[in-house]
Design a protein around this motif. Sequence first.
Motif, short mmCIF file in Angstrom:
data_model
loop_
_atom_site.label_atom_id
_atom_site.label_comp_id
_atom_site.label_asym_id
_atom_site.label_seq_id
_atom_site.Cartn_x
_atom_site.Cartn_y
_atom_site.Cartn_z
N PHE A 167 7.42 -11.99 -1.28
CA PHE A 167 6.28 -11.14 -2.02
C PHE A 167 5.19 -11.83 -2.67
O PHE A 167 4.08 -11.24 -2.47
CB PHE A 167 7.31 -10.60 -3.27
N MET A 168 5.34 -13.21 -3.42
CA MET A 168 4.18 -13.76 -3.80
C MET A 168 3.25 -14.19 -2.62
O MET A 168 2.10 -14.03 -2.82
CB MET A 168 4.63 -14.98 -4.49
N ARG A 169 3.66 -14.41 -1.45
CA ARG A 169 2.80 -14.93 -0.20
C ARG A 169 2.19 -13.80 0.19
O ARG A 169 0.96 -13.89 0.56
CB ARG A 169 3.79 -15.62 0.87
N SER A 170 2.81 -12.49 0.35
CA SER A 170 2.27 -11.61 0.65
C SER A 170 1.07 -10.93 -0.07
O SER A 170 -0.05 -10.52 0.36
CB SER A 170 3.39 -10.19 0.95
N LEU A 171 1.62 -11.15 -1.45
CA LEU A 171 0.35 -10.54 -2.42
C LEU A 171 -0.87 -11.71 -2.30
O LEU A 171 -2.05 -11.16 -2.11
CB LEU A 171 0.93 -10.84 -3.92
N ARG A 172 -0.73 -13.03 -2.20
CA ARG A 172 -1.99 -14.01 -2.05
C ARG A 172 -2.51 -13.67 -0.82
O ARG A 172 -3.82 -14.05 -0.88
CB ARG A 172 -1.35 -15.11 -2.67
N ALA A 173 -1.82 -13.33 0.15
CA ALA A 173 -2.60 -13.44 1.47
C ALA A 173 -3.14 -11.77 1.61
O ALA A 173 -3.88 -11.47 2.67
CB ALA A 173 -1.54 -13.53 2.77
N ASN A 174 -3.23 -10.89 0.61
CA ASN A 174 -3.81 -9.59 0.49
C ASN A 174 -3.29 -8.73 1.63
O ASN A 174 -4.01 -7.93 2.18
CB ASN A 174 -5.26 -9.89 0.78
N ILE A 175 -1.99 -8.85 2.05
CA ILE A 175 -1.39 -8.04 3.03
C ILE A 175 -0.13 -7.39 2.27
O ILE A 175 0.79 -6.69 3.06
CB ILE A 175 -0.80 -8.92 4.09
N LEU A 176 0.00 -7.47 1.05
CA LEU A 176 1.05 -6.71 0.48
C LEU A 176 0.48 -5.21 0.33
O LEU A 176 -0.57 -5.07 -0.07
CB LEU A 176 1.32 -7.09 -1.14
N LYS A 177 1.41 -4.28 0.58
CA LYS A 177 0.93 -2.84 0.40
C LYS A 177 0.48 -2.59 -1.06
O LYS A 177 1.19 -2.88 -1.78
CB LYS A 177 2.12 -1.89 0.73
N PRO A 178 -0.72 -1.93 -0.79
CA PRO A 178 -1.35 -1.66 -2.15
C PRO A 178 -0.40 -0.55 -3.06
O PRO A 178 0.33 0.10 -2.31
CB PRO A 178 -2.82 -0.82 -1.75
N GLU A 179 -0.51 -0.72 -4.22
CA GLU A 179 0.18 0.37 -5.20
C GLU A 179 -0.58 1.61 -5.25
O GLU A 179 -1.47 1.58 -5.57
CB GLU A 179 0.47 -0.31 -6.41
N VAL A 180 -0.01 2.50 -4.66
CA VAL A 180 -0.69 4.00 -4.63
C VAL A 180 0.49 5.09 -4.90
O VAL A 180 1.72 4.76 -4.46
CB VAL A 180 -1.01 4.31 -2.88
N PHE A 181 0.04 5.97 -5.73
CA PHE A 181 0.91 6.91 -6.33
C PHE A 181 0.64 8.19 -5.30
O PHE A 181 -0.47 8.86 -5.23
CB PHE A 181 0.63 7.38 -7.84
N PHE A 182 1.70 8.46 -4.57
CA PHE A 182 1.52 9.75 -3.72
C PHE A 182 2.27 11.06 -4.27
O PHE A 182 3.42 10.86 -4.42
CB PHE A 182 2.00 9.26 -2.32
N VAL A 183 1.25 12.02 -4.32
CA VAL A 183 2.06 13.40 -4.86
C VAL A 183 2.90 13.64 -3.69
O VAL A 183 4.26 14.31 -4.08
CB VAL A 183 0.99 14.30 -5.17
N ASN A 184 2.51 13.60 -2.51
CA ASN A 184 3.52 14.14 -1.30
C ASN A 184 3.80 12.78 -0.67
O ASN A 184 3.19 11.99 0.03
CB ASN A 184 2.83 14.52 -0.33
N PRO A 185 5.07 12.32 -0.96
CA PRO A 185 5.74 10.87 -0.48
C PRO A 185 5.79 10.83 0.87
O PRO A 185 5.99 9.74 1.33
CB PRO A 185 7.27 11.09 -1.13
N LYS A 186 5.45 11.89 1.67
CA LYS A 186 5.28 11.88 3.15
C LYS A 186 3.84 11.30 3.63
O LYS A 186 3.75 10.78 4.78
CB LYS A 186 5.70 13.14 3.97
N THR A 187 3.07 11.29 2.56
CA THR A 187 1.58 11.04 3.08
C THR A 187 1.39 9.84 3.81
O THR A 187 0.65 9.56 4.82
CB THR A 187 0.72 11.16 1.86
N PRO A 188 2.00 8.57 2.87
CA PRO A 188 1.84 7.36 3.59
C PRO A 188 2.35 7.06 5.06
O PRO A 188 2.05 6.15 5.80
CB PRO A 188 2.61 6.51 2.60
N ASP A 189 3.26 7.82 5.52
CA ASP A 189 3.86 7.86 6.91
C ASP A 189 2.91 8.40 7.94
O ASP A 189 3.07 8.39 8.97
CB ASP A 189 5.19 8.43 6.86
#
Length: 656
Positions: A163-185
């Motif tokens: 988790f830490m390495r993904s965060l620092r490499a800027n490749i951790l998925k951004p935190e986004v609140f989706f009203v429709n949970p299907k949108t990110p797919d």
Amino acid sequence: MSVLLFERQNIRHIRQVIKQYAKYSTTSSEEYQYLHRSEIPTLHFQTALPRLPIPKLEKTCERYLEAQRPLIPIAEAFEKTEANVKRFITSSGKLLHNALVEQDNKNKHTSYISAPWFDMYLKDRKPLPINYNPALIHVRGPKPEYETQLLKATNMVISSLRFMRSLRANILKPEVFFVNPKTPDQPMFTKIAKTLPPFLSYMYCYMNNAYPLDMSQYDHLFNSTRVPELDKDMIVQDVRAKHILVMRNGHFYIFDVLNSLGEILPPEDILAKIKNVLDDPRPPNPLPLGILTTENRNVWATARHLLLKLGNEKTLRLIDSALFNLVLDDDQILNDNVKLVRHFLHGNGKNRWFDKSISLIVTKDAVTGVNFEHSWGDGVAVLRYFNDIYKDSTRKPQVHPDTKPASSVTPDHVTHLDVNLDDQMSNIIKSTIHKYDQTCSSLDINILEFDGIGKKICKKNAISPDSVMQLGFQSAYFKLFGNYTATYESCSTAAFKHGRTETMRPCTVATKDFCDSFNLKKETNHSALRDKIKKCSEVHSQLTKEAAMGQGFDRHLFALKYLAEKMGRPKPSIFGDLAYEKLNHNILSTSTLSSPHVWAGGFGPVVQDGYGIAYTIMDDSLGVALASYQGQKNGAEFIDALRQSYKEILNILSQN
């Protein structure tokens, strides 16, 4: 023979080289080093986040008075508070508000609440455990064969590092609140969002009912700690450190988990190092230094300076700079929910370092969870870390029941940190142990698990599940005391740059109307009572929306009060009003972190005569962990009243 022996030796050497290379290539691979590679960079939206708005002064005062209505039953008293508010709007309040807006316009890189909120945390001298540090506990893993302390700790550590390495490499998925949970797919959504520049990408998300959240707090999950100083603490961080801190039996150990390139070491190496700590025969430390982090902050600051004079600078620096704290406890707490909450919330303090941003705790029977220092961040960042390491460690465990610890790792690879103490420090530690025992003994924990009320029945009745939970708290309090009290519900403002939290006030005129009507038998018709519950839900949902959008009133008034003190101005009458003091003396302090990976959570009362209420609502049930101080409030009585309230609410909601 000699030629044959030489060839055999060469073959063995080649095999060893191949084996080592294979091991290196596996552990150096992106699949091992990172949780995932997000197509949208972690901080893609950060610069485009809107700034936390400062509400209009008139709206803040209007909302403040509305929150006071159910709490001030005497008309004359309310009129006095109302007069103070009106005077505030046209005099000192107007001047302070204009000054706050001017100051905010000069600091567009942050939010108006960020600095005052940090100050509030860092200047408070109360001990961290119970008063500030919350706890979250994971559900059990799906595979019993992985539920051992060694395997669980190793997999959790590796997942934390991924988790830490993904965060620092800027490749951790951004935190986004989706009203429709299907949108990110939807591939098209991701393709467009990652291609557009940040501001346009943010607007595209907004148009698709997706709301990127602030991630500025995430950096302090690792290599970070709070250091006590007289009058005001500070947060320190050293991202160069490659070790973790491990605590067991009140002893400190450190070992590297990253190599010189910053890559995660092979899982067999980390497994071996944790095993070395668990195999260490040292008895429990009779003078555990960690107990000092349970002290009043000025007392602890003074003691820490004494420790530095005794030559402990290197030890403290290694503790402070560690990536995070892994706590290995010998306690077994399965099948005892009260003991479980107590253990993760406060423990006995001997095997804790409450100053650390994140302490990952693993018990003898492999129950895991986190205790976290609160000044640097809030639930959104910690819950994301909490959820991700659970999912990763259970779905993609890096060590297995048949994994052998690396034979190349010896006890020398693990460093036991020695602490220099003199008689004065020894006596301070002994005294602190006794004091903390008394504090923990005075804390009462009660648990409610209630079947029947859940998200399903709330959806069927078109009401908010959270409003039903809060209505239960109001009804239970009224049953016990015959009146209503200040109630705090935390609401995240992470939709804004450097947003923290806003207070949502769940004790409303609508909840008072329902509780009066039902408990005083003014209304017995179930249809009418159900309509009142729906009205409570409507008001609650509106208040929650306002708070999440930075349109509450608590943080605005807090900032104005803070600014008046900073400017050396006389205290405005609104803040000297007893009604303001009572509203901010939060008897009912409530918070929920909804997640399928949370088994339980807990935090202490924020005032001595209050309740700390951690709650969750599932599809067909709800749960509450209630903390209170003995002799101040009777937690068992409140739980009984709460159970009765939910039974009555369930009866109303179940009627056709």
